[in-house]
Design an enzyme around this catalytic site. Structure first.
Site: not given
Length: 269
Positions: A8, A132
């Protein structure tokens, strides 16, 4: 079962305050890109975990894939498995590769053994593995707050943009990155920033870590400058570094060359 845990990028990253538990609250937009590892999990007569590709520091027992398996095994009667991780996403780059590996392990185990766990339940398991990790359960653009584990849908669409991610071979630890900056409240709401045209992000959308890490690692500033010189609409460091990405509205120029020890990924969003 084979799957491909992806990286990401962060569209903006603001550290807002230090938490009593030692972590930091933040605001950022997490956006998936298809720079991917490969992860295969198969039922086996005995538990086995092995790796190939980029070397991963630490013992197998400390790997997040194995930790994810052990976490689910506490609540469900999982049989032994053979897990093989082929590591491609660089570590210490701010790309979330290890977190993706952990979340995809949960996803694969859920499908492989028909646990029928909801996405919400998988996210709750993932939150126990890393700040995350939960993002990669649904793997869709979100505005992340708190430790980076509380999400709201992001109204941003970069389809058609080409993303170039450059990793300059510098491993920046989480402790080093977070110890180098002082949290402060952002002056703008993340949702409002993302609603603005990508063409103006250069002036309004920032990563707090750049101010502290660019003077220490001038190569990062040089990569960002080179991406802009090559025609990027927007460029930024991602996460707590050290990868830097550029978004190109048109196809990224083929002559974009970096030193040989740099890892470069290019893909259409």
């Amino acid at each position: 079962m084979l799957d491909f845990p992806n990286a990401k990028i962060n569209l903006g990253l603001y550290l807002t305050e230090k938490r009593p538990d030692g972590f930091h609250n933040l605001q950022s937009c997490f956006y998936p890109v298809q720079w991917s590892d490969a992860l295969e999990i198969l039922p086996s007569e005995r538990e086995q975990f092995d790796m190939s590709g980029l070397p991963v520091p630490g013992s197998a027992e400390s790997n997040l894939c194995l930790k994810a398996y052990k976490l689910l095994q506490q609540d469900y009667s999982l049989p032994p498995v053979h897990m093989h991780l082929h590591k491609v996403i660089p570590m210490g780059a701010g790309l979330g590769g290890g977190s993706a590996d952990a979340a995809f392990t949960l996803r694969i185990l859920n499908k492989l053994f028909e646990l029928n766990l909801s996405a919400d339940t998988l996210e709750n398991y993932a939150r126990q593995l890393g700040s995350d990790c939960a993002f990669f359960v649904r793997n869709k653009p979100v505005v992340a707050t708190q430790r980076g584990d509380v999400f709201e849908p992001a109204t941003v669409d970069l389809k058609g943009y080409t993303c170039v991610v450059v990793y300059p071979g510098i491993h920046i630890t989480t402790a080093e990155a977070y110890g180098s900056i002082k949290p402060k409240l952002p002056t703008c709401d993340m949702h409002m920033l993302l609603k603005q045209d990508v063409e103006v992000w250069r002036s309004v959308l920032h990563n707090d870590f750049e101010e502290a890490l660019f003077p220490k690692y001038p190569e990062l500033q040089q990569v960002k400058n080179k991406l802009y010189e090559a025609g990027a609409t927007y460029a930024s460091m991602t996460g707590s570094g050290s990868a830097v990405y550029g978004l190109f509205k048109e196809k990224a120029p083929g002559e974009l060359v970096f030193p040989g020890h740099y890892a470069v990924w290019k893909g259409l969003l």
